[in-house]
Design a protein around this motif. Structure first.
Motif, PDB file in Angstrom:
ATOM      1  N   ALA A  81      23.205  71.038  -0.045  1.00  0.00           N
ATOM      2  CA  ALA A  81      23.447  69.990   1.154  1.00  0.00           C
ATOM      3  C   ALA A  81      24.508  70.519   2.357  1.00  0.00           C
ATOM      4  O   ALA A  81      24.381  70.588   3.316  1.00  0.00           O
ATOM      5  CB  ALA A  81      23.940  68.839   0.514  1.00  0.00           C
ATOM      6  N   HIS A  82      25.625  71.077   1.706  1.00  0.00           N
ATOM      7  CA  HIS A  82      26.623  71.533   2.563  1.00  0.00           C
ATOM      8  C   HIS A  82      26.301  72.691   3.485  1.00  0.00           C
ATOM      9  O   HIS A  82      26.520  72.613   4.642  1.00  0.00           O
ATOM     10  CB  HIS A  82      27.836  71.893   1.824  1.00  0.00           C
ATOM     11  CG  HIS A  82      28.728  71.053   1.170  1.00  0.00           C
ATOM     12  ND1 HIS A  82      28.180  70.221  -0.169  1.00  0.00           N
ATOM     13  CD2 HIS A  82      29.751  70.150   1.506  1.00  0.00           C
ATOM     14  CE1 HIS A  82      28.873  69.322  -0.267  1.00  0.00           C
ATOM     15  NE2 HIS A  82      29.892  69.396   0.496  1.00  0.00           N
ATOM     16  N   GLY A  83      25.779  73.644   2.930  1.00  0.00           N
ATOM     17  CA  GLY A  83      25.078  74.750   3.643  1.00  0.00           C
ATOM     18  C   GLY A  83      24.131  74.401   4.760  1.00  0.00           C
ATOM     19  O   GLY A  83      24.215  74.906   5.748  1.00  0.00           O
ATOM     20  N   GLU A 123      24.518  63.638   5.520  1.00  0.00           N
ATOM     21  CA  GLU A 123      25.825  62.976   5.445  1.00  0.00           C
ATOM     22  C   GLU A 123      26.787  64.052   5.311  1.00  0.00           C
ATOM     23  O   GLU A 123      28.105  63.552   5.810  1.00  0.00           O
ATOM     24  CB  GLU A 123      25.767  62.089   4.166  1.00  0.00           C
ATOM     25  CG  GLU A 123      27.015  61.370   3.738  1.00  0.00           C
ATOM     26  CD  GLU A 123      27.672  60.403   4.684  1.00  0.00           C
ATOM     27  OE1 GLU A 123      26.705  59.879   5.339  1.00  0.00           O
ATOM     28  OE2 GLU A 123      28.978  60.451   4.502  1.00  0.00           O
ATOM     29  N   GLU A 124      26.642  65.113   4.892  1.00  0.00           N
ATOM     30  CA  GLU A 124      27.676  66.233   4.925  1.00  0.00           C
ATOM     31  C   GLU A 124      28.115  66.760   6.251  1.00  0.00           C
ATOM     32  O   GLU A 124      29.179  66.658   6.570  1.00  0.00           O
ATOM     33  CB  GLU A 124      27.377  67.306   4.057  1.00  0.00           C
ATOM     34  CG  GLU A 124      27.423  67.113   2.318  1.00  0.00           C
ATOM     35  CD  GLU A 124      28.580  66.375   1.953  1.00  0.00           C
ATOM     36  OE1 GLU A 124      29.820  66.833   2.398  1.00  0.00           O
ATOM     37  OE2 GLU A 124      28.668  65.545   1.173  1.00  0.00           O
ATOM     38  N   ALA A 125      26.694  66.727   7.216  1.00  0.00           N
ATOM     39  CA  ALA A 125      27.248  67.185   8.449  1.00  0.00           C
ATOM     40  C   ALA A 125      27.772  66.161   9.220  1.00  0.00           C
ATOM     41  O   ALA A 125      28.727  66.245   9.913  1.00  0.00           O
ATOM     42  CB  ALA A 125      25.620  67.607   9.042  1.00  0.00           C
ATOM     43  N   ALA A 128      40.273  64.920   6.727  1.00  0.00           N
ATOM     44  CA  ALA A 128      39.412  63.992   7.504  1.00  0.00           C
ATOM     45  C   ALA A 128      38.005  63.599   7.120  1.00  0.00           C
ATOM     46  O   ALA A 128      37.075  62.653   7.100  1.00  0.00           O
ATOM     47  CB  ALA A 128      39.511  64.553   9.006  1.00  0.00           C
ATOM     48  N   HIS A 129      37.148  65.033   6.813  1.00  0.00           N
ATOM     49  CA  HIS A 129      35.915  64.988   6.059  1.00  0.00           C
ATOM     50  C   HIS A 129      35.831  64.077   5.076  1.00  0.00           C
ATOM     51  O   HIS A 129      34.851  62.983   5.100  1.00  0.00           O
ATOM     52  CB  HIS A 129      35.550  66.395   5.897  1.00  0.00           C
ATOM     53  CG  HIS A 129      34.175  66.556   5.022  1.00  0.00           C
ATOM     54  ND1 HIS A 129      33.227  67.066   5.526  1.00  0.00           N
ATOM     55  CD2 HIS A 129      34.007  65.864   3.792  1.00  0.00           C
ATOM     56  CE1 HIS A 129      32.200  67.083   4.740  1.00  0.00           C
ATOM     57  NE2 HIS A 129      32.692  66.374   3.683  1.00  0.00           N
ATOM     58  N   GLU A 130      36.540  63.938   4.056  1.00  0.00           N
ATOM     59  CA  GLU A 130      36.499  63.183   2.908  1.00  0.00           C
ATOM     60  C   GLU A 130      36.676  61.786   3.467  1.00  0.00           C
ATOM     61  O   GLU A 130      35.906  60.837   2.888  1.00  0.00           O
ATOM     62  CB  GLU A 130      37.577  63.320   2.071  1.00  0.00           C
ATOM     63  CG  GLU A 130      37.392  64.626   1.187  1.00  0.00           C
ATOM     64  CD  GLU A 130      35.999  64.915   0.662  1.00  0.00           C
ATOM     65  OE1 GLU A 130      35.464  63.764   0.134  1.00  0.00           O
ATOM     66  OE2 GLU A 130      35.523  66.050   0.503  1.00  0.00           O
ATOM     67  N   LEU A 131      37.470  61.213   4.367  1.00  0.00           N
ATOM     68  CA  LEU A 131      37.878  60.006   4.790  1.00  0.00           C
ATOM     69  C   LEU A 131      36.865  59.350   5.711  1.00  0.00           C
ATOM     70  O   LEU A 131      36.152  58.448   5.411  1.00  0.00           O
ATOM     71  CB  LEU A 131      39.036  60.016   5.812  1.00  0.00           C
ATOM     72  CG  LEU A 131      40.291  59.803   4.878  1.00  0.00           C
ATOM     73  CD1 LEU A 131      41.486  59.928   6.029  1.00  0.00           C
ATOM     74  CD2 LEU A 131      40.594  58.785   4.011  1.00  0.00           C
TER      75      LEU A 131
HETATM   76 ZN    ZN Z   1      31.352  65.673   1.716  1.00  0.00          ZN
END
Ligand code: ZN
Length: 581
Positions: A476-478, A420-422, A387-390
Motif C-alpha cells: 500500500a505505501h509504495g 488512505e496512505e497517499a 503529520a501523516h499519522e495524525l
Molecule cells: Zn499511514
C-alpha cells in the motif's frame, strides 16, 4: 501491528551449492552464500549508532532502566528459541568458528536472530539448517501439517480451542503422538521467571505509578499467561520511561498467524515532540474545517485520536530487533483491549533519524538535483511522519453512499490501503503548509524564513518518496507513493531535470498538493471504488525516469544495523545476567 515491508533485494548471486535439510526431512539443494556474497548481504544494513538521553530521568528511573534492559535481553534469548528449536545450539557453534566466514555468519545470524535471511524470503545462509525458515517456526512440531492441526482443533472444547489458537501457547506432540497446547508460562517458565523478577525490581524502583502498575501486572502475566490486565495498564502508561515488553506480533507464525513472538522496546519519552503533538492536536479540527474538499464532506466534529507517543529507543530485543528495524508500532493486538481502550502508536524518533542518516541522505544525493540536496532535513522528514499519522484521523471515515451508511474502508475495498496512505501523506503536507500560512511554527527550521521551511518540507518529501518506492509498489505505501509521484510530476510540482535528477518546482507544488488532496479526499468521501481503481491503475506505476533514478540506488543500504550505545553503557551485554546456553 507493524506495517509489512516488502523489500526489493536485487539479484544476489549465490554460487556455492550446499545441501540443506527441508522441513519434511527431505534433502533440498540451496545455495549458501560464500564469504564475499555474505559480506554483500550484511552491507545492506548500515551499522548506525542509536543513542538516547537518559540524563533527565530521575535517579530511581535511571536504576530502573538498567533492570528493564536486562529483562529485554532475556526476551532476546526467548525469541531465538521461539524462532527455531536449533537456534541456541547453532549460535554456540557459530561462536566457536573464528574463520572470516564463521565471523560473517555469526554477524549475519545476529542481524536476523537466526540462520535465515529476512531480506531474502527467509532463505538459509548457513549450511545444515532447514533451507527456509519453517513456516510455523518453533511453535508447532515440524512434521505437523495444517490439516492435522485443524482437525485436532475441531475435537477440542471451547476453552481448549481458545488456548490452542490463541496468542500465548505453542503446540507440541505429547503421549501417543497427540498434539497438545502448552502455555508460554509453562514452556518458557525459567526465562519468564527471570524477566518477571527484573520487571518487579524495576517496578519497585520507579516512582511513577502508571509504570509501576504496568511492570507488576506484566510480570504477573508472564507467570499466569493472562495478559489482559497488563495490556490495559500499558494503554494507561504515562511515564518518562516508555516500555513495551511481552509477546505481541504474530508474523513469525507464518503457518497460522496465531502465536505471538516475544519482543521488548525500552524507550525514553521525547518531551519536545510530545509538546509538538499536543500543538498539532489542538489545530486538527481547524484543519479539517479547511480541507480542500467540498464543505459538505468535512467532518464538523472529528473523533478522538488514538494516542501517539514519540520516544527515543534505548534498546530493542527479540522480534523487535531483527532484519529491517521497527521505527513505529501500534499495539496492543488483543481485540478485547482495543475495543475497550483503543490502541496506542509509538514512534521512535532516534531510529527514524538513524535511518534518515544512513539511508535517506545517501538516496537524496543520487536522486535530487545538486542544489536541492541542502534542503533535505531530518526535522522536515520526522515532522511529516508525525503529520501523516495524525491526518489518518482527518477527512472522510464514516460516509453516506446513496443514502447508505458505510465506511471508506468498506467501499474502497482492496485499494483502500494505497489511497488512505497517499491521503495521509498529502494531507500531512497540506496540514503543515496550512499551519505555516497561519504564521504557526511547525518544528522545522523555526528560526528560518518561511520559504526556506517550505523548501525543506517539499524537497525532503521528494527524497523520501524514493526511499518508499525502493521497497516496491506491490504494498500500500509504495503503491500510494508511486501514484502521488506521477500526479505531482504531471501537475508540474515535481520536475525531472535534464541530468535525470528530480527537483521541486516551488511555483507549482502547493497547488499540485491541494489538487491531489482534493481528489483523494473526494474519492474517499464518495466511496468511489471505480474512480480510486482507475487512478491507481493509471498512476501507481514506475515510469522510466523514476525507474532510472531507482536503478542508481543499488549500493545504498536497505536499512540500519543498530548499535545501542546507551544500552551498552548502562547495562553491558557481557556484564548482564548469565545467559543459559
Ligand atoms: Zn499511514
Amino acid at each position: 501491528m507493524k506495517k509489512a515491508i516488502i523489500v526489493m533485494t536485487g539479484i544476489l548471486l549465490m554460487s556455492t551449492l550446499a545441501i540443506a535439510e527441508t522441513e519434511a526431512g527431505k534433502k533440498e539443494s540451496v545455495e549458501i552464500p560464500n564469504l564475499e556474497q555474505l559480506q554483500k548481504m550484511i552491507a545492506r544494513f548500515a551499522p548506525t549508532e542509536v543513542s538516547a538521553d537518559t540524563s533527565k530521568l530521575s535517579p530511581e528511573d535511571q536504576k530502573a532502566v538498567v533492570k528493564l534492559i536486562q529483562a529485554a535481553r532475556v526476551l532476546d534469548d526467548l525469541y531465538m528459541t521461539q524462532l527455531w528449536k536449533g537456534n541456541q545450539a547453532l549460535c554456540a557453534r557459530l561462536k566457536k568458528d573464528t574463520s572470516p566466514l564463521g565471523r560473517a555468519r555469526l554477524h549475519y545470524f545476529w542481524i536476523n536472530k537466526g540462520p535465515w535471511s529476512d531480506l531474502d524470503d527467509h532463505k538459509a545462509f548457513i549450511p545444515a539448517v532447514p533451507a527456509r525458515k519453517p513456516l510455523g517456526a518453533n511453535f508447532y512440531p515440524e512434521d505437523m501439517t495444517k490439516e492435522e492441526f485443524e482437525s485436532w482443533v475441531k475435537t477440542l472444547n471451547e476453552k481448549e480451542r481458545e488456548l490452542a489458537t490463541g496468542f500465548y501457547s505453542l503446540i507440541q506432540r505429547k503421549a501417543a503422538n497427540k498434539l497438545a497446547a502448552v502455555p508460554y508460562s509453562v514452556e518458557y517458565r525459567a526465562d519468564l521467571d527471570r524477566a518477571a523478577k527484573l520487571l518487579r525490581e524495576a517496578g519497585s524502583l520507579t516512582q511513577n505509578a502508571s509504570l509501576k502498575k504496568f511492570l507488576n501486572s506484566r510480570a504477573a502475566a508472564f507467570l499466569s499467561n493472562d495478559y489482559y490486565q497488563s495490556d490495559v495498564d500499558w494503554m494507561d502508561l504515562e511515564a518518562a520511561i516508555d516500555i513495551t515488553i511481552g509477546p505481541y506480533e504474530t508474523y513469525t507464525d507464518e503457518l497460522f498467524g496465531y502465536r505471538a513472538a516475544f519482543e521488548a522496546y525500552v524507550h525514553v519519552r521525547d518531551e519536545a515532540e510530545s509538546n509538538k503533538l499536543a500543538f498539532f492536536a489542538k489545530h486538527l479540527q481547524e484543519i479539517e474545517n479547511n480541507l480542500p474538499i467540498e464543505p459538505k464532506y468535512r467532518n464538523p466534529k472529528i473523533g478522538g485520536l488514538a494516542p501517539i507517543h514519540v520516544v527515543n529507543e534505548i534498546f530493542a530485543a527479540g522480534d523487535g530487533n531483527h532484519g529491517v528495524q521497527t521505527a513505529a508500532y501500534n499495539l496492543p493486538n488483543d481485540e478485547r483491549v482495543v475495543a475497550e481502550k483503543g490502541s496506542k502508536r509509538v514512534m521512535m524518533k532516534n531510529v527514524q533519524e538513524a535511518k534518515f542518516k544512513s539511508v535517506l541522505l545517501p538516496i537524496s544525493q543520487h536522486v535530487l538535483a545538486p542544489e536541492a540536496q541542502k534542503d533535505v532535513s531530518f526535522d522536515a522528514f520526522f515532522t511529516h511522519i508525525v503529520a501523516h499519522e495524525l491526518t489518518h484521523g482527518l477527512g472522510p471515515q464514516q460516509i453516506n453512499v446513496s443514502g447508505r451508511k458505510t465506511t471508506v474502508r468498506l467501499e474502497l475495498k482492496e485499494v483502500y490501503g494505497a489511497i488512505e496512505e497517499a491521503k495521509a501523506d498529502v494531507t500531512g503536507l497540506f496540514t503543515l503548509q496550512y499551519l505555516l500560512d497561519q504564521g504557526q511554527r511547525v518544528g522545522i527550521a523555526e528560526d528560518r524564513p518561511k520559504e526556506e521551511i517550505e523548501r525543506k518540507l517539499y524537497t525532503t518529501f521528494l527524497a523520501s518518496a524514493f526511499r518508499t518506492l525502493r521497497f516496491g509498489i506491490t504494498e500500500a505505501h509504495g503503491r500510494g507513493m508511486a501514484m502521488q509521484m506521477n500526479y505531482l510530476l504531471d501537475k508540474g510540482g515535481f520536475a525531472v531535470q535534464p541530468d535525470g535528477t528530480f527537483a521541486v518546482d516551488f511555483s507549482k507544488i502547493k497547488q499540485a498538493v491541494r489538487d491531489l488532496d482534493h481528489d483523494l479526499l473526494t474519492l474517499e468521501a464518495t466511496g468511489d471504488y471505480a474512480g480510486a481503481k482507475k487512478m491507481l491503475t493509471e498512476l501507481a506505476v514506475l515510469r522510466p525516469e523514476t525507474q532510472r533514478a531507482l536503478d542508481k540506488l543499488g549500493d545504498i543500504p536497505t536499512d540500519i544495523e543498530p548499535k545501542f550505545v546507551t544500552a551498552e553503557k548502562l547495562a553491558p551485554a557481557s556484564a548482564g545476567l548469565p545467559r543459559k546456553r
